[in-house]
Design a protein around this motif. Structure first.
Motif, PDB file in Angstrom:
ATOM      1  N   ILE A  55      -4.769   9.418  -5.717  1.00  0.00           N
ATOM      2  CA  ILE A  55      -3.547   9.576  -5.391  1.00  0.00           C
ATOM      3  C   ILE A  55      -2.253   9.693  -6.442  1.00  0.00           C
ATOM      4  CG2 ILE A  55      -1.643   8.212  -4.034  1.00  0.00           C
ATOM      5  CD1 ILE A  55      -4.100   6.997  -2.574  1.00  0.00           C
ATOM      6  N   GLY A  56      -1.406  10.491  -6.141  1.00  0.00           N
ATOM      7  CA  GLY A  56      -0.521  10.539  -7.341  1.00  0.00           C
ATOM      8  C   GLY A  56       0.133   9.185  -7.798  1.00  0.00           C
ATOM      9  N   LEU A  57       0.576   9.170  -9.017  1.00  0.00           N
ATOM     10  CA  LEU A  57       1.179   8.071  -9.532  1.00  0.00           C
ATOM     11  C   LEU A  57       2.460   7.729  -8.959  1.00  0.00           C
ATOM     12  CD1 LEU A  57       1.507   5.862 -11.361  1.00  0.00           C
ATOM     13  CD2 LEU A  57       2.630   7.505 -13.211  1.00  0.00           C
ATOM     14  N   PRO A  58       3.443   8.773  -8.364  1.00  0.00           N
ATOM     15  CA  PRO A  58       4.441   8.059  -7.678  1.00  0.00           C
ATOM     16  C   PRO A  58       4.220   7.468  -6.272  1.00  0.00           C
ATOM     17  CG  PRO A  58       5.047  10.379  -8.445  1.00  0.00           C
ATOM     18  CD  PRO A  58       3.394  10.081  -8.620  1.00  0.00           C
ATOM     19  N   ARG A  59       3.310   8.139  -5.464  1.00  0.00           N
ATOM     20  CA  ARG A  59       2.948   7.227  -4.285  1.00  0.00           C
ATOM     21  C   ARG A  59       2.181   6.150  -4.629  1.00  0.00           C
ATOM     22  NH1 ARG A  59      -0.137  11.270  -0.405  1.00  0.00           N
ATOM     23  NH2 ARG A  59       1.849  12.131  -0.250  1.00  0.00           N
ATOM     24  N   MET A  60       1.236   6.201  -5.676  1.00  0.00           N
ATOM     25  CA  MET A  60       0.635   4.964  -5.777  1.00  0.00           C
ATOM     26  C   MET A  60       1.301   3.712  -6.330  1.00  0.00           C
ATOM     27  SD  MET A  60      -2.439   4.093  -5.404  1.00  0.00           S
ATOM     28  CE  MET A  60      -3.824   2.987  -5.490  1.00  0.00           C
ATOM     29  N   LEU A  61       2.436   4.120  -7.077  1.00  0.00           N
ATOM     30  CA  LEU A  61       3.233   2.899  -7.588  1.00  0.00           C
ATOM     31  C   LEU A  61       4.087   2.429  -6.195  1.00  0.00           C
ATOM     32  CD1 LEU A  61       4.753   1.423  -9.772  1.00  0.00           C
ATOM     33  CD2 LEU A  61       6.388   3.381 -10.039  1.00  0.00           C
ATOM     34  N   VAL A  66       5.558  -1.902  -2.378  1.00  0.00           N
ATOM     35  CA  VAL A  66       5.434  -2.368  -0.809  1.00  0.00           C
ATOM     36  C   VAL A  66       4.310  -3.441  -0.836  1.00  0.00           C
ATOM     37  CG1 VAL A  66       4.560  -1.824   1.586  1.00  0.00           C
ATOM     38  CG2 VAL A  66       6.132  -0.148   0.235  1.00  0.00           C
ATOM     39  N   GLN A  67       3.307  -3.347  -1.395  1.00  0.00           N
ATOM     40  CA  GLN A  67       2.330  -4.611  -1.357  1.00  0.00           C
ATOM     41  C   GLN A  67       2.690  -5.665  -1.978  1.00  0.00           C
ATOM     42  OE1 GLN A  67      -1.425  -3.691  -3.554  1.00  0.00           O
ATOM     43  NE2 GLN A  67      -2.586  -4.845  -2.159  1.00  0.00           N
ATOM     44  N   GLN A  68       3.311  -5.515  -3.079  1.00  0.00           N
ATOM     45  CA  GLN A  68       3.869  -6.931  -3.673  1.00  0.00           C
ATOM     46  C   GLN A  68       5.183  -7.461  -2.970  1.00  0.00           C
ATOM     47  OE1 GLN A  68       2.062  -8.475  -6.106  1.00  0.00           O
ATOM     48  NE2 GLN A  68       0.697  -6.840  -5.654  1.00  0.00           N
ATOM     49  N   CYS A  69       5.920  -6.802  -2.362  1.00  0.00           N
ATOM     50  CA  CYS A  69       7.102  -7.215  -1.643  1.00  0.00           C
ATOM     51  C   CYS A  69       6.727  -7.958  -0.296  1.00  0.00           C
ATOM     52  CB  CYS A  69       8.067  -6.004  -1.334  1.00  0.00           C
ATOM     53  SG  CYS A  69       8.942  -5.559  -3.061  1.00  0.00           S
ATOM     54  N   PHE A  70       5.825  -7.478   0.222  1.00  0.00           N
ATOM     55  CA  PHE A  70       5.622  -7.884   1.828  1.00  0.00           C
ATOM     56  C   PHE A  70       4.164  -8.721   1.510  1.00  0.00           C
ATOM     57  CE2 PHE A  70       7.942  -4.106   2.540  1.00  0.00           C
ATOM     58  CZ  PHE A  70       8.927  -4.611   3.407  1.00  0.00           C
ATOM     59  N   GLY A  71       3.610  -8.944   0.578  1.00  0.00           N
ATOM     60  CA  GLY A  71       2.474  -9.750   0.358  1.00  0.00           C
ATOM     61  C   GLY A  71       1.164  -9.408   1.072  1.00  0.00           C
ATOM     62  N   LEU A  72       0.929  -8.051   1.045  1.00  0.00           N
ATOM     63  CA  LEU A  72      -0.210  -7.508   1.732  1.00  0.00           C
ATOM     64  C   LEU A  72      -1.552  -7.235   1.002  1.00  0.00           C
ATOM     65  CD1 LEU A  72       2.010  -4.780   3.327  1.00  0.00           C
ATOM     66  CD2 LEU A  72       1.442  -6.678   4.474  1.00  0.00           C
ATOM     67  N   SER A  73      -2.588  -7.324   1.660  1.00  0.00           N
ATOM     68  CA  SER A  73      -3.657  -6.902   1.142  1.00  0.00           C
ATOM     69  C   SER A  73      -3.802  -5.591   1.047  1.00  0.00           C
ATOM     70  CB  SER A  73      -4.836  -7.575   2.007  1.00  0.00           C
ATOM     71  OG  SER A  73      -5.142  -6.986   3.131  1.00  0.00           O
ATOM     72  N   GLY A  76      -4.178  -4.293   4.546  1.00  0.00           N
ATOM     73  CA  GLY A  76      -2.935  -4.580   5.386  1.00  0.00           C
ATOM     74  C   GLY A  76      -2.039  -3.583   4.841  1.00  0.00           C
ATOM     75  N   THR A  77      -1.839  -3.114   3.590  1.00  0.00           N
ATOM     76  CA  THR A  77      -0.858  -2.021   3.104  1.00  0.00           C
ATOM     77  C   THR A  77      -1.271  -0.850   3.870  1.00  0.00           C
ATOM     78  OG1 THR A  77      -0.923  -3.171   1.036  1.00  0.00           O
ATOM     79  CG2 THR A  77      -0.018  -1.261   1.207  1.00  0.00           C
ATOM     80  N   GLU A  78      -2.661  -0.529   3.861  1.00  0.00           N
ATOM     81  CA  GLU A  78      -3.134   0.933   4.616  1.00  0.00           C
ATOM     82  C   GLU A  78      -2.470   0.734   5.884  1.00  0.00           C
ATOM     83  OE1 GLU A  78      -6.907   3.394   5.457  1.00  0.00           O
ATOM     84  OE2 GLU A  78      -7.094   1.568   4.402  1.00  0.00           O
ATOM     85  N   ASP A  79      -2.807  -0.502   6.621  1.00  0.00           N
ATOM     86  CA  ASP A  79      -2.146  -0.434   8.144  1.00  0.00           C
ATOM     87  C   ASP A  79      -0.604  -0.589   8.100  1.00  0.00           C
ATOM     88  OD1 ASP A  79      -4.995  -0.784   8.843  1.00  0.00           O
ATOM     89  OD2 ASP A  79      -4.961  -3.070   8.950  1.00  0.00           O
ATOM     90  N   ALA A  80      -0.066  -1.171   7.097  1.00  0.00           N
ATOM     91  CA  ALA A  80       1.332  -1.149   7.276  1.00  0.00           C
ATOM     92  C   ALA A  80       2.082   0.503   7.395  1.00  0.00           C
ATOM     93  CB  ALA A  80       2.010  -1.806   6.262  1.00  0.00           C
ATOM     94  N   VAL A  81       1.217   1.274   6.457  1.00  0.00           N
ATOM     95  CA  VAL A  81       1.888   2.495   6.104  1.00  0.00           C
ATOM     96  C   VAL A  81       1.605   3.257   7.603  1.00  0.00           C
ATOM     97  CG1 VAL A  81       1.161   4.796   5.056  1.00  0.00           C
ATOM     98  CG2 VAL A  81       1.414   2.675   3.712  1.00  0.00           C
ATOM     99  N   TYR A  82       0.409   3.009   8.329  1.00  0.00           N
ATOM    100  CA  TYR A  82       0.162   3.651   9.587  1.00  0.00           C
ATOM    101  C   TYR A  82       1.157   3.145  10.546  1.00  0.00           C
ATOM    102  CZ  TYR A  82      -3.988   5.886   7.659  1.00  0.00           C
ATOM    103  OH  TYR A  82      -4.869   6.657   6.781  1.00  0.00           O
ATOM    104  N   ASP A  83       1.376   1.895  10.520  1.00  0.00           N
ATOM    105  CA  ASP A  83       2.124   1.262  11.594  1.00  0.00           C
ATOM    106  C   ASP A  83       3.612   1.392  11.497  1.00  0.00           C
ATOM    107  OD1 ASP A  83      -0.130   0.546  12.762  1.00  0.00           O
ATOM    108  OD2 ASP A  83       0.112  -1.569  12.185  1.00  0.00           O
ATOM    109  N   GLY A  89       8.133   6.236   5.299  1.00  0.00           N
ATOM    110  CA  GLY A  89       9.120   6.934   4.726  1.00  0.00           C
ATOM    111  C   GLY A  89       9.558   6.648   3.281  1.00  0.00           C
ATOM    112  N   PHE A  90       9.401   5.324   2.986  1.00  0.00           N
ATOM    113  CA  PHE A  90       9.566   4.873   1.532  1.00  0.00           C
ATOM    114  C   PHE A  90       8.412   5.377   0.723  1.00  0.00           C
ATOM    115  CE2 PHE A  90       8.779   1.488  -1.631  1.00  0.00           C
ATOM    116  CZ  PHE A  90       9.964   1.614  -2.315  1.00  0.00           C
ATOM    117  N   VAL A  91       7.129   5.223   1.092  1.00  0.00           N
ATOM    118  CA  VAL A  91       6.077   5.839   0.286  1.00  0.00           C
ATOM    119  C   VAL A  91       6.129   7.254  -0.003  1.00  0.00           C
ATOM    120  CG1 VAL A  91       3.698   5.736   0.120  1.00  0.00           C
ATOM    121  CG2 VAL A  91       4.615   3.719   0.966  1.00  0.00           C
TER     122      VAL A  91
END
Length: 91
Positions: A55-61, A66-73, A76-83, A89-91
């Motif tokens: 995955i490209g660096l900008p998207r991965m960053l 998002v993972q750190q701000c929302f306290g996701l695993s 959980g981060t993958e699910d949050a992106v889908y949900d 839009g941010f990612v």
């Protein structure tokens, strides 16, 4: 590129949620290019190699932020992106 039905519906909504406002502020306040430049020498990019492309660096960053701000695993981060259209839009 054509919008999906969920993107069209999301764009037409009147009220901004707290998540929308938070991610918008985060987008504006974070020096993305500076961060990417500092991380780039350490980011493993396997273009031209075997296996799944990285995955490209900008998207991965952005995923990491998002993972750190929302306290996701990771899952959980993958699910949050889908949900969440706001997170997508941010990612």
């Amino acid at each position: 590129m054509q919008k999906t039905f969920s993107e069209a519906e999301y764009a037409g909504k009147k009220k901004l949620t707290r998540r929308d406002r938070f991610l918008s502020d985060l987008e504006q306040l974070t020096p993305w290019t500076l961060l990417e430049a500092q991380i780039a020498p350490f980011y493993a990019d396997n273009t031209g190699k075997r296996g799944r492309p990285s995955i490209g660096l900008p998207r991965m960053l952005r995923l990491y932020v998002v993972q750190q701000c929302f306290g996701l695993s990771d899952e959980g981060t993958e699910d949050a992106v889908y949900d969440s259209q706001a997170i997508r839009g941010f990612v």
